[in-house]
Structure formats: structure tokens, C-alpha cells
Design a protein around this motif. Structure first.
Motif, PDB file in Angstrom:
ATOM      1  N   ALA A  61      -1.431  -1.892   4.657  1.00  0.00           N
ATOM      2  CA  ALA A  61      -1.561  -0.318   4.287  1.00  0.00           C
ATOM      3  C   ALA A  61      -0.636   0.274   5.168  1.00  0.00           C
ATOM      4  CB  ALA A  61      -2.708   0.204   4.241  1.00  0.00           C
ATOM      5  N   LEU A  62      -0.366   0.000   6.293  1.00  0.00           N
ATOM      6  CA  LEU A  62       0.724   0.480   7.067  1.00  0.00           C
ATOM      7  C   LEU A  62       2.059  -0.252   6.732  1.00  0.00           C
ATOM      8  CD1 LEU A  62      -1.111  -0.100  10.575  1.00  0.00           C
ATOM      9  CD2 LEU A  62      -0.764   2.029   9.552  1.00  0.00           C
ATOM     10  N   LEU A  63       2.091  -1.356   6.527  1.00  0.00           N
ATOM     11  CA  LEU A  63       3.512  -1.897   5.833  1.00  0.00           C
ATOM     12  C   LEU A  63       3.843  -1.170   4.472  1.00  0.00           C
ATOM     13  CD1 LEU A  63       2.931  -5.949   6.691  1.00  0.00           C
ATOM     14  CD2 LEU A  63       4.371  -4.137   7.834  1.00  0.00           C
ATOM     15  N   ARG A  64       2.872  -0.861   3.670  1.00  0.00           N
ATOM     16  CA  ARG A  64       3.274  -0.214   2.589  1.00  0.00           C
ATOM     17  C   ARG A  64       3.769   1.259   2.917  1.00  0.00           C
ATOM     18  NH1 ARG A  64      -1.562   0.291   0.350  1.00  0.00           N
ATOM     19  NH2 ARG A  64      -1.633  -2.054   0.262  1.00  0.00           N
ATOM     20  N   GLN A  65       3.183   1.753   3.974  1.00  0.00           N
ATOM     21  CA  GLN A  65       3.624   3.236   4.017  1.00  0.00           C
ATOM     22  C   GLN A  65       4.993   3.105   4.737  1.00  0.00           C
ATOM     23  OE1 GLN A  65       0.458   4.791   6.804  1.00  0.00           O
ATOM     24  NE2 GLN A  65      -0.700   5.483   5.120  1.00  0.00           N
ATOM     25  N   GLY A  66       5.114   1.989   5.505  1.00  0.00           N
ATOM     26  CA  GLY A  66       6.667   1.877   6.048  1.00  0.00           C
ATOM     27  C   GLY A  66       7.532   1.442   5.139  1.00  0.00           C
ATOM     28  N   ALA A  67       7.094   1.120   3.778  1.00  0.00           N
ATOM     29  CA  ALA A  67       8.077   0.697   2.940  1.00  0.00           C
ATOM     30  C   ALA A  67       8.390  -0.681   3.061  1.00  0.00           C
ATOM     31  CB  ALA A  67       9.078   1.589   2.490  1.00  0.00           C
ATOM     32  N   THR A  68       7.753  -1.668   3.863  1.00  0.00           N
ATOM     33  CA  THR A  68       8.247  -2.818   3.951  1.00  0.00           C
ATOM     34  C   THR A  68       7.554  -3.938   2.949  1.00  0.00           C
ATOM     35  OG1 THR A  68       8.152  -2.410   6.462  1.00  0.00           O
ATOM     36  CG2 THR A  68       7.905  -4.767   5.838  1.00  0.00           C
ATOM     37  N   MET A  87      12.789   5.592  -0.366  1.00  0.00           N
ATOM     38  CA  MET A  87      11.723   4.364   0.146  1.00  0.00           C
ATOM     39  C   MET A  87      12.574   3.600   1.143  1.00  0.00           C
ATOM     40  SD  MET A  87       9.884   1.915  -2.166  1.00  0.00           S
ATOM     41  CE  MET A  87      10.074   0.053  -1.968  1.00  0.00           C
ATOM     42  N   ARG A  88      12.053   3.651   2.392  1.00  0.00           N
ATOM     43  CA  ARG A  88      12.712   2.799   3.290  1.00  0.00           C
ATOM     44  C   ARG A  88      12.253   1.397   3.292  1.00  0.00           C
ATOM     45  NH1 ARG A  88      10.990   1.899   9.145  1.00  0.00           N
ATOM     46  NH2 ARG A  88       9.048   2.935   8.535  1.00  0.00           N
ATOM     47  N   THR A  89      13.340   0.541   3.639  1.00  0.00           N
ATOM     48  CA  THR A  89      12.886  -0.836   3.510  1.00  0.00           C
ATOM     49  C   THR A  89      13.312  -1.618   4.881  1.00  0.00           C
ATOM     50  OG1 THR A  89      14.887  -1.546   2.532  1.00  0.00           O
ATOM     51  CG2 THR A  89      13.080  -1.399   1.099  1.00  0.00           C
ATOM     52  N   SER A  90      12.634  -2.743   5.215  1.00  0.00           N
ATOM     53  CA  SER A  90      13.066  -3.369   6.406  1.00  0.00           C
ATOM     54  C   SER A  90      14.353  -4.419   6.284  1.00  0.00           C
ATOM     55  CB  SER A  90      12.011  -4.067   7.022  1.00  0.00           C
ATOM     56  OG  SER A  90      12.299  -4.992   8.018  1.00  0.00           O
ATOM     57  N   THR A  91      14.895  -4.516   7.178  1.00  0.00           N
ATOM     58  CA  THR A  91      16.287  -5.270   7.080  1.00  0.00           C
ATOM     59  C   THR A  91      16.035  -6.642   7.809  1.00  0.00           C
ATOM     60  OG1 THR A  91      17.292  -4.420   8.838  1.00  0.00           O
ATOM     61  CG2 THR A  91      17.894  -3.413   6.642  1.00  0.00           C
ATOM     62  N   SER A  92      14.896  -6.743   8.381  1.00  0.00           N
ATOM     63  CA  SER A  92      14.437  -8.019   9.371  1.00  0.00           C
ATOM     64  C   SER A  92      14.384  -9.259   8.465  1.00  0.00           C
ATOM     65  CB  SER A  92      13.485  -7.904  10.251  1.00  0.00           C
ATOM     66  OG  SER A  92      12.184  -7.341   9.540  1.00  0.00           O
ATOM     67  N   ALA A 137       9.429 -13.160  -4.488  1.00  0.00           N
ATOM     68  CA  ALA A 137       9.162 -11.924  -5.042  1.00  0.00           C
ATOM     69  C   ALA A 137       9.610 -10.750  -4.025  1.00  0.00           C
ATOM     70  CB  ALA A 137       7.749 -11.584  -5.689  1.00  0.00           C
ATOM     71  N   GLY A 138      10.343 -11.100  -2.914  1.00  0.00           N
ATOM     72  CA  GLY A 138      10.777 -10.171  -2.086  1.00  0.00           C
ATOM     73  C   GLY A 138       9.932  -9.624  -0.802  1.00  0.00           C
ATOM     74  N   ALA A 139       8.957 -10.533  -0.592  1.00  0.00           N
ATOM     75  CA  ALA A 139       7.945 -10.094   0.568  1.00  0.00           C
ATOM     76  C   ALA A 139       8.785 -10.385   1.973  1.00  0.00           C
ATOM     77  CB  ALA A 139       6.739 -10.841   0.625  1.00  0.00           C
ATOM     78  N   LEU A 140       8.828  -9.481   2.771  1.00  0.00           N
ATOM     79  CA  LEU A 140       9.543  -9.794   4.245  1.00  0.00           C
ATOM     80  C   LEU A 140       8.373 -10.190   5.327  1.00  0.00           C
ATOM     81  CD1 LEU A 140      12.224  -7.020   4.349  1.00  0.00           C
ATOM     82  CD2 LEU A 140      12.601  -9.616   3.987  1.00  0.00           C
ATOM     83  N   ARG A 141       7.131  -9.870   4.956  1.00  0.00           N
ATOM     84  CA  ARG A 141       6.051 -10.032   5.875  1.00  0.00           C
ATOM     85  C   ARG A 141       4.716 -10.472   5.101  1.00  0.00           C
ATOM     86  NH1 ARG A 141       9.458  -9.527   9.028  1.00  0.00           N
ATOM     87  NH2 ARG A 141       9.805  -7.599  10.274  1.00  0.00           N
ATOM     88  N   LEU A 142       4.456 -11.616   5.816  1.00  0.00           N
ATOM     89  CA  LEU A 142       3.237 -12.272   5.181  1.00  0.00           C
ATOM     90  C   LEU A 142       1.985 -11.980   6.189  1.00  0.00           C
ATOM     91  CD1 LEU A 142       4.565 -15.622   3.900  1.00  0.00           C
ATOM     92  CD2 LEU A 142       4.205 -13.754   2.465  1.00  0.00           C
TER      93      LEU A 142
END
Length: 187
Positions: free
Chosen positions: A30-37, A1-6, A78-83
Motif C-alpha cells: 500500500a505504501l509503494l502504491r501511494q508512492g507510485a512505485t 503519478m510518480r514512478t521510481s527510477t531505481s 509486467a514492470g514491477a520494480l519492487r518485489l
């Protein structure tokens, strides 16, 4: 699983009623989920859905901002990087209040949809409620004129008639610079 570091960031998708804000937000999720963000999709209308509204605040903006403050804080904790926010921003002077409530830098993206396409969407959505249809049809033109007059949005994404929601979502995340290489959701 890839996660964003931004660093955490928020995106508000805005536009007139019937422009596809909530649908686009869901597809971006859905796109962010696919990108594991790690992310959260927040419908601002749900945060303001209460009756009655104060005369001085007919769209419950103050209630929505108070709720957004808490909901965003919880998602970020809870860890969200994108709202990904979906809602109407009518006044560019209010943008700092939305950013403050989100608690992270906010980009506003306006979906620009031809009003004849909006009318078709609204007729389909409110086919069984004439009063709601009439209100939304009137509001769509009124709100579109307001958004045009004040130049709402840090960026704008045109939406073509019949364009798939997944394509709109991809265009938005490309425009804002989020996971532009993600593939659209299936289904």
C-alpha cells in the motif's frame, strides 16, 4: 503519478509464525502504491501450498522456489520494480537460492516480535482450530530459536506489542531504504 527510477529489487520479510510477515508485506504494498512505485506482493506460503509434501521437503521449499522463479519473472516483465515477499527463511545458506529465484537483488528483513505477543496473535488466528493452534504455538518457539541461532536477516525490525501494521511497514521500508517518506495507508 510518480514512478521510481531505481533498479528492480526484492525484499523478503521473514520471522517466526505469527510475527506479521504477510500483513506487513501488504502494508508495504500500500505504501509503494501511494508512492507510485510499480511492485508486487508475493506470499511465499501461497506458492508452497500443496499436499502432500515430500518427506525430504516438508515445507515444499523446492516447489515454492520454482513457483517464485516464474511469478517473479512475470511481475518483473509486467514492470514491477519492487518485489515484496512474505515468508520464512530458516537457513541463511538458502538466501542465495531465494535471490536467484526472485531474479533481482534481495534484502532479508526479520521482524522480531516477543513470543508472548506471537502467542496472542496465534490464539486469535486459530481460536476455532485447537490442532492448528497447538502446532503453530510449538512452531513459533522452535522457529524463533532457529532464526536466533542462525542470525537470519540482513536487517531486523523490532515490533512492539500493539504496534500498528502501518507503523511496522514504515519501519521496514525506512530500514531497507524504500520510499521512506510515504504516508501510511488509511483504514
Amino acid at each position: 503519478m510518480r514512478t521510481s527510477t531505481s533498479s528492480p529489487a526484492a525484499l523478503l520479510i521473514t520471522g517466526t509464525v505469527g510475527s506479521g510477515k504477510t500483513t506487513t508485506a501488504r502494508y508495504i504494498g500500500a505504501l509503494l502504491r501511494q508512492g507510485a512505485t510499480p511492485h508486487a506482493v508475493i506470499d511465499l506460503d501461497a506458492l508452497r501450498d500443496a499436499w502432500p509434501s515430500p518427506e525430504a521437503d516438508p515445507f515444499h521449499e523446492q516447489l515454492m522456489l520454482a513457483n517464485l522463479r516464474d511469478v517473479a519473472r512475470n511481475h518483473l516483465a509486467a514492470g514491477a520494480l519492487r518485489l515484496v515477499l512474505a515468508g520464512v527463511l530458516e537457513d541463511s545458506a538458502q538466501q542465495p537460492l531465494y535471490e536467484q529465484a526472485a531474479g533481482v537483488p534481495l534484502t532479508v528483513c526479520r521482524l522480531r516480535v516477543d513470543l508472548s505477543d506471537v502467542e496472542g496473535r496465534l490464539r486469535q488466528r486459530h481460536h476455532d482450530d485447537r490442532e492448528a493452534l497447538d502446532w503453530h504455538l510449538h512452531r513459533s518457539g522452535e522457529l524463533d530459536a532457529i532464526l536466533n541461532a542462525v542470525g537470519i536477516g540482513d536487517l531486523e525490525v523490532p515490533v512492539a506489542a500493539g504496534q500498528a501494521p502501518s507503523e511496522v511497514a514504515q519501519a521496514v521500508i525506512r530500514a531497507v531504504g524504500w520510499n521512506a517518506d510515504a504516508t501510511p495507508p488509511v483504514g
